[in-house]
Design a protein around this motif. Structure first.
Motif, PDB file in Angstrom:
ATOM      1  N   TYR A  38       0.756  -1.151  -0.031  1.00 25.97           N
ATOM      2  CA  TYR A  38       0.105  -0.309  -0.022  1.00 25.97           C
ATOM      3  C   TYR A  38       0.875   1.271  -0.147  1.00 25.97           C
ATOM      4  CZ  TYR A  38      -4.587   2.127   0.154  1.00 25.97           C
ATOM      5  OH  TYR A  38      -5.785   2.877  -0.185  1.00 25.97           O
TER       6      TYR A  38
ATOM      7  N   ALA B 251      -5.595   0.569  -5.899  1.00 25.86           N
ATOM      8  CA  ALA B 251      -6.242   0.942  -4.447  1.00 25.86           C
ATOM      9  C   ALA B 251      -7.359  -0.117  -3.902  1.00 25.86           C
ATOM     10  CB  ALA B 251      -6.231   2.513  -4.460  1.00 25.86           C
TER      11      ALA B 251
ATOM     12  N   LEU C  46      -6.696   4.887   2.367  1.00 25.20           N
ATOM     13  CA  LEU C  46      -7.418   3.821   2.750  1.00 25.20           C
ATOM     14  C   LEU C  46      -9.014   3.884   2.895  1.00 25.20           C
ATOM     15  CD1 LEU C  46      -7.439   0.696   3.160  1.00 25.20           C
ATOM     16  CD2 LEU C  46      -6.785   1.128   5.503  1.00 25.20           C
TER      17      LEU C  46
END
Length: 255
Positions: free
Chosen positions: A174, A189, A240
């Motif tokens: 990430y 993502a 996130l």
């Protein structure tokens, strides 16, 4: 002013027999005797007894205590400084021991059958039970919390290592994604957000897309979770959260 052996025993919290023994070995000989031959202790004797008990509490044997106190070159203030340093070090050690016991109690409460050493080995300086009580208050009545408790109770040391290894690997990917400038709404993502959701489902409880979005919001609104994710890379918590939201929308479109 002087005091009887019984009075001194009461002051110091020791037995009369102990004071008699100190006298017999020459460690603490009272400075006075009554007309009847009974021991009488003056202020200097009380000072010496205090020094003796300090060193004894620190684990020094009696012969070493005598050598320390009878050193003609020793400064009484040096004794106090040394005792202060030794006591401070002991306090720190006891505090660490108390913390280790507390961690062990928390782990037992969570049903995780690991020693404190194993817990620290797996998680490093992060305590996985840090928010255990709060988690129980927030979600203790939910099916997801109960399922998480049931699963965690069965995990071994190797299981927890695998959990952490997956987290570490996901974190590295990430961070690389963000470094490459990938937007949270991009496929890469969203794929990592989906992997995050599946990791929860694999190890703890079935995590629906709706619940996953609630978690994503908490990662930003709760400063502790935000600090955890942003420690990986600044801005990761919000990135996130947005990726989780986008992934849930992608799933809804495909459903």
């Amino acid at each position: 002013m002087s005091y009887s052996v019984g009075q001194v025993a009461g002051f110091a919290g020791v037995t009369v027999r102990t004071l008699h023994h100190y006298d017999e070995i020459g460690l603490l000989t009272p400075g006075e005797r009554s007309n009847a031959g009974h021991r009488r202790y003056g202020e200097a004797d009380l000072d010496r007894l205090q020094q003796i008990l300090f060193y004894r509490e620190l684990g020094f044997p009696l012969d070493e205590v005598a050598a320390l106190l009878d050193d003609p070159d020793a400064d009484p203030r040096a004794h106090l400084r040394r005792q202060h340093e030794l006591l401070t070090a002991r306090i720190e050690k006891l505090q660490k021991m108390a913390a280790a016991v507390e961690h062990a109690m928390e782990a037992r409460k969570m049903g995780i059958n690991l020693t404190p050493e194993e817990r620290f080995e797996v998680f490093g300086d992060k305590d996985p039970e840090q928010y255990a009580e709060e988690a129980e208050q927030r979600w203790g009545g939910t099916e997801e919390y109960a399922e998480s408790q049931r699963r965690a109770a069965r995990y071994t040391k190797d299981d927890w290592k695998r959990v952490q290894a997956e987290v570490d690997a996901w974190s590295e990917r990430y961070q690389s994604l963000m470094a490459a400038g990938e937007p949270p709404t991009g496929e890469a993502a969203m794929d990592l957000a989906e992997e995050h959701r599946r990791h929860i489902g694999k190890w703890f409880y079935e995590c629906s897309y709706e619940l996953h979005q609630c978690l994503g919001g908490m990662y930003v609104s709760d400063e502790r979770f935000k600090a955890f994710y942003d420690a990986m890379r600044p801005g990761l918590a919000e990135h996130l959260r947005d990726a989780i939201t986008a992934n849930a929308a992608r799933h809804a479109r495909g459903a």
